[in-house]
Design a protein around this motif. Structure first.
Motif, PDB file in Angstrom:
ATOM      1  N   ARG A 228     -27.222 167.475  43.453  1.00  0.00           N
ATOM      2  CA  ARG A 228     -25.982 166.694  43.491  1.00  0.00           C
ATOM      3  C   ARG A 228     -25.697 166.229  42.066  1.00  0.00           C
ATOM      4  NH1 ARG A 228     -26.963 162.503  48.573  1.00  0.00           N
ATOM      5  NH2 ARG A 228     -28.140 163.930  49.910  1.00  0.00           N
ATOM      6  N   ASP A 229     -24.588 166.662  41.494  1.00  0.00           N
ATOM      7  CA  ASP A 229     -24.275 166.201  40.132  1.00  0.00           C
ATOM      8  C   ASP A 229     -22.777 166.047  39.907  1.00  0.00           C
ATOM      9  OD1 ASP A 229     -23.506 168.860  39.927  1.00  0.00           O
ATOM     10  OD2 ASP A 229     -24.501 169.200  37.998  1.00  0.00           O
ATOM     11  N   ALA A 230     -22.037 165.650  40.950  1.00  0.00           N
ATOM     12  CA  ALA A 230     -20.585 165.545  40.846  1.00  0.00           C
ATOM     13  C   ALA A 230     -20.099 164.150  40.478  1.00  0.00           C
ATOM     14  CB  ALA A 230     -19.932 165.976  42.164  1.00  0.00           C
ATOM     15  N   HIS A 231     -20.898 163.124  40.744  1.00  0.00           N
ATOM     16  CA  HIS A 231     -20.433 161.748  40.518  1.00  0.00           C
ATOM     17  C   HIS A 231     -20.502 161.360  39.041  1.00  0.00           C
ATOM     18  CE1 HIS A 231     -19.868 160.493  44.645  1.00  0.00           C
ATOM     19  NE2 HIS A 231     -21.055 160.964  44.978  1.00  0.00           N
ATOM     20  N   THR A 232     -19.660 160.370  38.684  1.00  0.00           N
ATOM     21  CA  THR A 232     -19.706 159.789  37.334  1.00  0.00           C
ATOM     22  C   THR A 232     -19.824 158.267  37.379  1.00  0.00           C
ATOM     23  OG1 THR A 232     -17.284 159.712  37.258  1.00  0.00           O
ATOM     24  CG2 THR A 232     -18.355 161.671  36.310  1.00  0.00           C
ATOM     25  N   LEU A 233     -19.751 157.651  38.550  1.00  0.00           N
ATOM     26  CA  LEU A 233     -19.798 156.194  38.652  1.00  0.00           C
ATOM     27  C   LEU A 233     -21.129 155.650  38.146  1.00  0.00           C
ATOM     28  CD1 LEU A 233     -20.133 155.210  42.459  1.00  0.00           C
ATOM     29  CD2 LEU A 233     -21.192 157.189  41.384  1.00  0.00           C
ATOM     30  N   THR A 234     -21.104 154.408  37.673  1.00  0.00           N
ATOM     31  CA  THR A 234     -22.318 153.817  37.118  1.00  0.00           C
ATOM     32  C   THR A 234     -22.222 152.293  37.198  1.00  0.00           C
ATOM     33  OG1 THR A 234     -23.788 153.777  35.187  1.00  0.00           O
ATOM     34  CG2 THR A 234     -21.427 153.717  34.743  1.00  0.00           C
ATOM     35  N   GLY A 235     -23.330 151.621  36.934  1.00  0.00           N
ATOM     36  CA  GLY A 235     -23.325 150.167  36.900  1.00  0.00           C
ATOM     37  C   GLY A 235     -23.989 149.546  38.107  1.00  0.00           C
ATOM     38  N   LYS A 322     -43.301 174.731  35.982  1.00  0.00           N
ATOM     39  CA  LYS A 322     -43.636 173.448  35.375  1.00  0.00           C
ATOM     40  C   LYS A 322     -43.198 173.422  33.916  1.00  0.00           C
ATOM     41  CE  LYS A 322     -47.519 170.270  34.667  1.00  0.00           C
ATOM     42  NZ  LYS A 322     -48.980 170.054  34.882  1.00  0.00           N
ATOM     43  N   GLY A 323     -42.493 172.353  33.518  1.00  0.00           N
ATOM     44  CA  GLY A 323     -41.996 172.210  32.157  1.00  0.00           C
ATOM     45  C   GLY A 323     -40.617 172.770  31.933  1.00  0.00           C
ATOM     46  N   GLN A 324     -40.038 173.456  32.920  1.00  0.00           N
ATOM     47  CA  GLN A 324     -38.702 174.034  32.784  1.00  0.00           C
ATOM     48  C   GLN A 324     -37.650 172.936  32.842  1.00  0.00           C
ATOM     49  OE1 GLN A 324     -37.863 177.149  35.659  1.00  0.00           O
ATOM     50  NE2 GLN A 324     -35.654 176.760  35.572  1.00  0.00           N
ATOM     51  N   VAL A 325     -36.673 172.971  31.930  1.00  0.00           N
ATOM     52  CA  VAL A 325     -35.586 171.996  31.957  1.00  0.00           C
ATOM     53  C   VAL A 325     -34.689 172.285  33.153  1.00  0.00           C
ATOM     54  CG1 VAL A 325     -33.580 171.083  30.748  1.00  0.00           C
ATOM     55  CG2 VAL A 325     -35.651 171.659  29.460  1.00  0.00           C
ATOM     56  N   ILE A 326     -34.450 171.255  33.980  1.00  0.00           N
ATOM     57  CA  ILE A 326     -33.645 171.445  35.184  1.00  0.00           C
ATOM     58  C   ILE A 326     -32.321 170.687  35.142  1.00  0.00           C
ATOM     59  CG2 ILE A 326     -35.626 171.981  36.645  1.00  0.00           C
ATOM     60  CD1 ILE A 326     -35.502 169.077  37.681  1.00  0.00           C
ATOM     61  N   CYS A 327     -32.222 169.661  34.286  1.00  0.00           N
ATOM     62  CA  CYS A 327     -30.994 168.858  34.208  1.00  0.00           C
ATOM     63  C   CYS A 327     -31.132 167.897  33.037  1.00  0.00           C
ATOM     64  CB  CYS A 327     -30.750 168.087  35.505  1.00  0.00           C
ATOM     65  SG  CYS A 327     -32.050 166.886  35.914  1.00  0.00           S
ATOM     66  N   ALA A 328     -30.134 167.023  32.890  1.00  0.00           N
ATOM     67  CA  ALA A 328     -30.184 165.975  31.870  1.00  0.00           C
ATOM     68  C   ALA A 328     -30.137 164.613  32.558  1.00  0.00           C
ATOM     69  CB  ALA A 328     -29.007 166.107  30.903  1.00  0.00           C
ATOM     70  N   SER A 329     -30.857 163.662  31.996  1.00  0.00           N
ATOM     71  CA  SER A 329     -30.849 162.308  32.558  1.00  0.00           C
ATOM     72  C   SER A 329     -29.488 161.662  32.347  1.00  0.00           C
ATOM     73  CB  SER A 329     -31.943 161.456  31.907  1.00  0.00           C
ATOM     74  OG  SER A 329     -31.604 161.187  30.553  1.00  0.00           O
ATOM     75  N   GLY A 330     -29.208 160.657  33.158  1.00  0.00           N
ATOM     76  CA  GLY A 330     -27.926 159.983  33.053  1.00  0.00           C
ATOM     77  C   GLY A 330     -28.018 158.535  33.475  1.00  0.00           C
ATOM     78  N   SER A 331     -26.932 158.050  34.087  1.00  0.00           N
ATOM     79  CA  SER A 331     -26.892 156.663  34.539  1.00  0.00           C
ATOM     80  C   SER A 331     -25.950 156.555  35.738  1.00  0.00           C
ATOM     81  CB  SER A 331     -26.418 155.748  33.405  1.00  0.00           C
ATOM     82  OG  SER A 331     -26.609 154.390  33.732  1.00  0.00           O
ATOM     83  N   VAL A 332     -26.001 157.545  36.623  1.00  0.00           N
ATOM     84  CA  VAL A 332     -25.049 157.661  37.721  1.00  0.00           C
ATOM     85  C   VAL A 332     -25.629 157.031  38.990  1.00  0.00           C
ATOM     86  CG1 VAL A 332     -23.758 159.249  39.180  1.00  0.00           C
ATOM     87  CG2 VAL A 332     -24.011 159.729  36.737  1.00  0.00           C
ATOM     88  N   GLY A 333     -24.836 156.179  39.637  1.00  0.00           N
ATOM     89  CA  GLY A 333     -25.281 155.487  40.838  1.00  0.00           C
ATOM     90  C   GLY A 333     -25.507 154.017  40.541  1.00  0.00           C
ATOM     91  N   PHE A 334     -26.392 153.370  41.308  1.00  0.00           N
ATOM     92  CA  PHE A 334     -26.750 151.976  41.036  1.00  0.00           C
ATOM     93  C   PHE A 334     -27.682 151.981  39.835  1.00  0.00           C
ATOM     94  CE2 PHE A 334     -29.139 148.051  41.446  1.00  0.00           C
ATOM     95  CZ  PHE A 334     -28.129 147.128  41.709  1.00  0.00           C
TER      96      PHE A 334
END
Length: 385
Positions: A228-235, A322-334
């Protein structure tokens, strides 16, 4: 009477530390936490707690989960979280928007912010409390601007029965790698942390502060089961508890029985390794805690939460190494700040409780550890001195 006595007895209680709370306070700006509202101290922010006696009210009175009381002052209404039905302790997340909140001793409470998927930004103050049965937890008073009425104030809440983990010592037999690439990452919330890790569905989760865009890697070989990577909300809006971005992997495991001699040897090695992955007098206590771990094999799922929108490099069904990049960290959600929330489960069911997993440094895979709030970790060394 009982609450007043408890309040007086706690008046000189010392300020709680990161070790006590499992949470680094500056990682939750705008969030105010009280998991025991029946006691207060010099460091408390809330206004106290009072018992609720249903016999004092008529049968047609309906008490809401969150009440705004203007009887004291219409320009400074009191906000209370209520638990008046049943015998359950309840957990309440309450968010107040665009209004200054004042706590004990008229201290103004720090605000955070929240941003919805449309990009709208609002000031936000969020309260996180456990409420005993038949009680009212008085959270704050609102500072209303001239011309503003209580009807203009937006308050969102989620109040539900609190459930502790049914098996808090449940520990998976398989250790894992570290989920982030980089020099060192502060653990801002460890297992049992008081922001969001104090109930069954999140107990063993760990949070790591990291810049948005930090590479997240597979902690073991496995298969992608959810993206799941569609949201942009944060805070810190309570509504953000129900919308997030994440990736779930099902790791390859040996689902057979654990060899008891191997398990005992591993447990001894883990306990001995505590002295090199921790640095203070808590080492002996941590080793004793490890002796209580209920170590079992079985299926293992891991979840990476708050990932950056549209950053997934994998799809459901993909094999990962193991060690494969799967995504980037963010700040989405609570998410009060950019971080990775990482957790493990024995099932992919949405109601599954967490299980503890031990992390293994690349330089010494036998020297496993459980991250602790307030300390820094990386993939190569584990604890960074």
């Amino acid at each position: 009477g009982a609450h007043a006595a408890a309040n007086a007895a706690a008046g000189s209680a010392p300020q709680r530390t990161v070790r006590d709370t499992g949470f680094v306070p500056d990682a939750g700006v705008g969030c105010h936490i009280a998991l025991d509202v029946t006691t207060t101290s010099a460091h408390s922010w809330h206004l106290g707690c009072e018992s609720f006696d249903p016999d004092e009210y008529s049968d047609d009175v309906v008490v809401p989960d969150v009440a705004l009381d203007v009887s004291g002052s219409s320009s400074s209404p009191r906000v209370s979280a209520c638990n008046v039905v049943g015998d359950d302790v309840k957990v309440a997340y309450v968010s107040v928007y665009d209004v200054r909140c004042v706590g004990k001793h008229n201290r103004e409470l720090a605000q955070g912010r929240t941003v919805d998927d449309a990009g709208r930004v609002r000031a936000c103050t969020t309260f996180i409390v456990l409420i005993p049965p038949r009680a009212l937890a008085h959270l704050c008073r609102l500072t209303l601007e001239p011309g503003t009425s209580v009807e203009d104030v937006r308050v969102d809440s989620d109040v539900r029965a609190w459930r502790m983990h049914s098996a808090p010592q449940d520990t998976h037999a398989q250790s894992i790698g570290f989920p982030l690439l980089g020099d060192a990452f502060l653990c801002t919330q460890s297992e049992g942390g008081e922001l969001t890790h104090f109930f069954g569905g999140n107990l063993h989760a760990v949070d790591f502060r990291c810049d948005e865009g930090t590479p997240c890697v597979a902690v073991g070989d496995g298969v992608v089961v959810d993206v799941r990577d569609a949201h942009t909300l944060t805070g810190i809006s309570v509504g953000n508890l129900f919308a997030w971005n994440s990736i779930i992997l099902k790791l390859d495991t040996d689902a057979g029985e654990v060899n008891r001699e191997d398990e005992e040897e591993s447990t001894r090695a883990d306990a001995a390794g505590c002295s090199t992955t921790t640095r203070d007098a808590d080492d002996d206590m941590e080793a004793q805690q490890r002796a209580l771990y209920d170590v079992k094999p079985g299926e293992l799922y891991v979840e990476y939460v708050h990932i950056q929108a549209r950053s997934a490099r994998v799809r459901v069904g993909d094999r990962v190494r193991k060690g494969q990049v799967i995504c980037a960290s963010g700040s989405v959600g609570f998410s009060p700040e950019p971080h990775l929330h990482f957790t493990a489960f024995r099932s992919a069911e949405t109601t599954a409780e967490t299980c503890r997993v031990l992390f293994e440094p690349a330089r010494n895979r036998r020297q496993t550890y459980v991250p602790r709030a307030g300390r820094y970790y990386n993939a190569e060394r584990g604890l960074v001195e």
